[in-house]
Design an enzyme around this catalytic site. Structure first.
Site, short mmCIF file in Angstrom:
data_model
loop_
_atom_site.label_atom_id
_atom_site.label_comp_id
_atom_site.label_asym_id
_atom_site.label_seq_id
_atom_site.Cartn_x
_atom_site.Cartn_y
_atom_site.Cartn_z
N VAL A 122 4.79 -16.63 -0.25
CA VAL A 122 4.09 -16.59 -1.74
C VAL A 122 3.99 -17.98 -2.39
CG1 VAL A 122 4.46 -14.12 -2.37
CG2 VAL A 122 6.13 -16.03 -3.22
N TYR A 177 18.22 -18.96 -11.56
CA TYR A 177 17.58 -17.40 -11.48
C TYR A 177 17.17 -17.08 -12.78
CZ TYR A 177 16.97 -12.48 -10.38
OH TYR A 177 16.74 -11.42 -10.23
N SER A 215 13.36 -9.78 -14.44
CA SER A 215 14.62 -9.30 -14.51
C SER A 215 15.29 -9.19 -16.07
CB SER A 215 15.68 -10.08 -13.82
OG SER A 215 16.83 -9.97 -14.02
N1 LIG Z 1 18.28 -5.85 -7.14
C1 LIG Z 1 18.62 -6.35 -8.43
O1 LIG Z 1 19.51 -6.19 -8.97
C2 LIG Z 1 17.42 -6.85 -9.24
C3 LIG Z 1 17.42 -6.83 -10.26
C4 LIG Z 1 16.35 -7.38 -11.55
C5 LIG Z 1 15.43 -7.65 -10.71
N2 LIG Z 1 15.19 -7.96 -9.26
C6 LIG Z 1 13.96 -8.42 -8.73
O2 LIG Z 1 13.41 -7.45 -8.05
C7 LIG Z 1 12.62 -8.34 -7.17
C8 LIG Z 1 12.82 -7.36 -5.76
O3 LIG Z 1 13.98 -7.70 -5.53
P1 LIG Z 1 14.93 -6.66 -4.71
O4 LIG Z 1 16.13 -6.31 -5.23
O5 LIG Z 1 14.19 -5.58 -3.93
O6 LIG Z 1 15.65 -7.66 -3.45
P2 LIG Z 1 15.05 -7.75 -1.96
O7 LIG Z 1 15.82 -8.96 -1.53
O8 LIG Z 1 15.27 -6.68 -1.10
O9 LIG Z 1 13.53 -8.12 -1.91
C9 LIG Z 1 12.66 -9.41 -2.07
C10 LIG Z 1 11.71 -9.67 -1.17
O10 LIG Z 1 11.17 -10.82 -1.42
C11 LIG Z 1 10.80 -11.17 -0.24
N3 LIG Z 1 10.60 -12.76 -0.29
C12 LIG Z 1 11.44 -13.93 -0.65
N4 LIG Z 1 10.78 -14.94 -0.55
C13 LIG Z 1 9.49 -14.71 -0.26
C14 LIG Z 1 8.23 -15.60 0.01
N5 LIG Z 1 8.37 -16.95 -0.30
N6 LIG Z 1 7.27 -15.04 0.22
C15 LIG Z 1 7.22 -13.85 0.15
N7 LIG Z 1 8.21 -12.94 0.04
C16 LIG Z 1 9.36 -13.35 0.16
C17 LIG Z 1 12.02 -11.06 0.69
O11 LIG Z 1 11.79 -11.25 1.92
C18 LIG Z 1 12.40 -9.58 0.14
O12 LIG Z 1 11.84 -8.84 0.90
C19 LIG Z 1 12.90 -9.57 -7.19
O13 LIG Z 1 11.92 -10.54 -7.85
C20 LIG Z 1 14.03 -9.61 -7.79
O14 LIG Z 1 14.51 -11.00 -8.58
C21 LIG Z 1 16.11 -7.44 -8.48
C1 LIG Z 2 24.23 -10.84 -8.53
C2 LIG Z 2 22.70 -10.85 -9.02
C3 LIG Z 2 22.08 -9.57 -8.70
C4 LIG Z 2 20.60 -9.19 -9.01
C5 LIG Z 2 19.84 -9.81 -9.96
C6 LIG Z 2 19.47 -9.45 -11.29
O1 LIG Z 2 18.01 -9.70 -11.54
C7 LIG Z 2 20.50 -9.91 -12.11
C8 LIG Z 2 20.57 -9.59 -13.49
C9 LIG Z 2 21.32 -10.44 -14.18
C10 LIG Z 2 21.81 -10.07 -15.75
C11 LIG Z 2 21.61 -8.99 -16.29
C12 LIG Z 2 21.86 -8.81 -17.47
C13 LIG Z 2 21.85 -7.78 -18.26
C14 LIG Z 2 21.90 -7.75 -19.77
C15 LIG Z 2 22.06 -6.54 -20.50
O2 LIG Z 2 22.85 -6.87 -21.87
C16 LIG Z 2 20.59 -6.11 -20.97
O3 LIG Z 2 20.63 -4.78 -21.66
C17 LIG Z 2 20.07 -7.07 -21.84
C18 LIG Z 2 18.48 -6.96 -21.94
C19 LIG Z 2 17.67 -7.28 -22.65
C20 LIG Z 2 18.09 -8.72 -23.54
C21 LIG Z 2 17.13 -9.15 -24.44
C22 LIG Z 2 17.69 -8.50 -25.86
O4 LIG Z 2 18.70 -8.94 -26.26
O5 LIG Z 2 16.97 -7.72 -26.36
#
Ligand SMILES: NC(=O)c1ccc[n+]([C@@H]2O[C@H](COP(=O)([O-])OP(=O)(O)OC[C@H]3O[C@@H](n4cnc5c(N)ncnc54)[C@H](O)[C@@H]3O)[C@@H](O)[C@H]2O)c1
Ligand SMILES: CC/C=C\C[C@H](O)/C=C/C=C\C=C\C=C\[C@@H](O)[C@@H](O)C/C=C\CCC(=O)O
Length: 520
Positions: free
Chosen positions: A318, A404, A391
């Site tokens: 991407v 991030y 996220s």
């Molecule tokens: N797992 C969590 O706790 C969490 C929480 C909030 C948001 N997210 C977001 O959700 C999305 C999916 O994450 P996930 O948890 O399924 O993790 P994941 O690692 O399983 O999925 C991420 C995917 O993105 C792909 N990717 C990375 N770089 C790329 C590139 N340059 N081009 C194309 N593909 C690429 C990876 O190969 C992988 O398959 C992410 O954007 C992540 O930031 C995850």
């Molecule tokens: C170890 C990392 C793994 C996964 C990546 C993921 O995307 C990370 C999340 C990190 C932080 C999460 C924060 C959560 C915060 C909570 O308090 C949540 O309820 C806050 C929600 C909204 C905030 C905005 C508002 O104040 O209304």
């Protein structure tokens, strides 16, 4: 026949026909039942008499209620069903409109006749009685104005052909009542699953036309109808209404709470039925990822559910424009039309600021721009929806992963801004943002917090403590829980600009751009 007698006679006739088996759930196809009843009702003196009589407000109210109740009974709808849905799913008119139709036809017969005595009498009535609310001519003048039809005078001077007049009346009634009911439907949160484009006076909704007359099909129609109109009682509703006394667990699989998403998309006990439906619906999915090994594994799983021809995988980075655009080109070539784009690729690499920003931020912006180009009605698409995966870290600061967080904040701001483009309406585009908190995937393995395993590389003790604190506050989502939020974003069509969080502890919450039709 006096009017109260007429009213009473028709009520008796209707009750009689329903009890003797005309009612849809007793086994007769609903359209046949409706047609039989309409003919019966219209063949009585009922509507004929009502063309002339001035009805009291209470008679009108009781007739409306009576008519609506019959239409609801036909469709096995509970009393709480929204009025607009009761009429529009059957394409039915109100009693008021049925009477207007006859009034207008009668008016035409009078003004277009060549009997000079009658025409003289009409002229006399128009002069003498136009202020008399009880006069037929005064009432019909109001009816003409209500439907934007020509006045009595212009009808008299230039009567159209009978066929043309009938058509104009039919169209005017359809337009007026469709708009009237659609306005009511728009305001109902229970009707988010009802496709407004299929609703029109005079046309029966496919939920009924797609049925055979077998009892089991008629019963299935009743369930589908309740699902469409938000009146089907799931176990989770029963749980809520009983103040927690009844279980919310699905009775079919016994593993998850039963709600509409579980029932339609997730319940393992309905997998076979879903499989058959999905292959008919042609759910066309193009997967893309930089990791082709994982991508091809997912492709195999999808092929078993959706059919080999309905899914494809394209390797893509991407962060590379040409590689990313190639996905859109190939998907369009294979499927013809694209309508949903999910920008999901992301990574957590605090030690690589450029890569994080390139994938999590620029990648999503690039994907949104490409989606706008390929889906947009103005450039040959059919419109659609973009879901950008940010996220909760895109809404709140997290001291141990500022890069991030920056990348995820940028997506929220970008999506909200793009969603405000006034051209979106014409283009048929909407943009939404999904912000899950910690979720049990490869990126965040739940074992890390549950079983004391090592945190992702580079985490200091202090950072680990901070992360565990946050995880305690939000909980860890299952993928299924995030999918529910995702499906809601897709299905609610008035949520352009919506930003939704999904957390284990608080479930689905809208942070910005709450959809007009959705109450949480
Ligand atoms: N797992 C969590 O706790 C969490 C929480 C909030 C948001 N997210 C977001 O959700 C999305 C999916 O994450 P996930 O948890 O399924 O993790 P994941 O690692 O399983 O999925 C991420 C995917 O993105 C792909 N990717 C990375 N770089 C790329 C590139 N340059 N081009 C194309 N593909 C690429 C990876 O190969 C992988 O398959 C992410 O954007 C992540 O930031 C995850
Ligand atoms: C170890 C990392 C793994 C996964 C990546 C993921 O995307 C990370 C999340 C990190 C932080 C999460 C924060 C959560 C915060 C909570 O308090 C949540 O309820 C806050 C929600 C909204 C905030 C905005 C508002 O104040 O209304």
């Amino acid at each position: 026949m006096c009017k109260s007698h007429t009213h009473h006679t028709v009520q008796l006739l209707v009750s009689y026909t329903q009890e003797s088996g005309l009612h849809g759930t007793n086994g007769l196809n609903l359209q046949t039942s409706y047609k039989n009843l309409s003919e019966l009702r219209h063949s009585t003196a009922f509507c004929m008499a009502w063309r002339f009589y001035h009805l009291t407000r209470s008679k009108w109210t009781s007739s409306h209620a009576f008519h609506k109740k019959n239409l609801r009974n036909f469709q096995s709808m509970p009393a709480r069903t929204a009025t607009g849905a009761v009429y529009l799913i059957l394409g039915a008119l109100t009693i008021e409109a049925e009477i207007h139709k006859r009034q207008l036809s009668f008016l035409y017969n009078i003004v277009s006749c060549d009997n000079s005595t009658i025409l003289d009498l009409v002229d006399r009535q128009l002069i003498m009685n136009m202020d008399n609310q009880q006069s037929f001519f005064c009432k019909v003048a109001g009816t003409l104005a209500m439907y934007d039809l020509p006045s009595i005078d212009s009808l008299k001077q230039q009567p159209p052909s009978k066929l043309k007049w009938k058509l104009s009346v039919k169209m005017a009634l359809q337009k007026y009542w469709t708009k009237f009911f659609l306005e009511e439907i728009e305001s109902k949160t229970t009707l988010v699953h009802l496709d407004r484009t299929l609703l029109k006076i005079g046309s029966v909704h496919p939920v009924w036309t797609s049925l055979s007359s077998t009892i089991s099909d008629v019963k299935k129609g009743a369930v589908k109808n309740r699902l469409l109109t938000g009146t089907y009682l799931f176990e989770s509703n029963k749980h809520k209404f009983s103040g927690g006394k009844e279980s919310s667990l699905c009775r079919l699989c016994g593993t998850s709470n039963e709600d509409i998403t579980h029932f339609l998309l997730l319940c393992p006990a309905l997998h076979q039925q879903r499989k058959a439906l999905f292959s008919n619906l042609k759910a066309l999915v193009c997967l893309c990822d930089i990791d082709s090994e994982e991508g091809l594994k997912t492709l195999k799983r999808f092929q078993t559910t959706f059919g080999n021809e309905n899914v494809m995988f394209v390797k893509c980075d991407v962060t590379d424009h040409d590689s990313f655009e190639n996905v859109f080109k190939q998907a369009k070539r294979k499927f013809g039309v694209l309508d949903i784009v999910v920008n999901n690729a992301g990574l957590l690499a605090e030690d690589n600021m450029r890569k994080t920003m390139m994938v999590n931020s620029i990648g999503v912006i690039e994907g949104t721009q490409l989606a706008t180009h390929y889906l947009n009605k103005e450039s040959g698409g059919q419109g659609g929806v973009v879901v950008n995966i940010s996220s909760t870290a895109g809404l709140t600061p997290v001291f141990y992963m500022p890069i991030y967080v920056a990348s995820k904040y940028s997506i929220v701001g970008y999506t909200r801004s793009v969603s405000q483009n006034p051209a979106n309406k014409e283009r048929g585009m909407r943009y939404t943002c999904l912000c899950p908190a910690f979720t049990d995937t490869t990126m965040f393995d739940k074992k890390w917090s549950d079983e004391g395993e090592e945190p992702p590389p580079g985490f200091s003790e202090e950072e680990k403590k901070g992360a565990l604190h946050l995880i305690e506050a939000t909980g860890v989502n299952t993928v299924e829980e995030v999918v529910k939020g995702f499906m809601t974003l897709l299905e609610v069509d008035d949520n352009n600009g919506a930003v939704m969080t999904v957390t284990k502890k608080h479930g689905i919450q809208y942070r910005h751009g709450k959809p007009l039709s959705h109450k949480l």
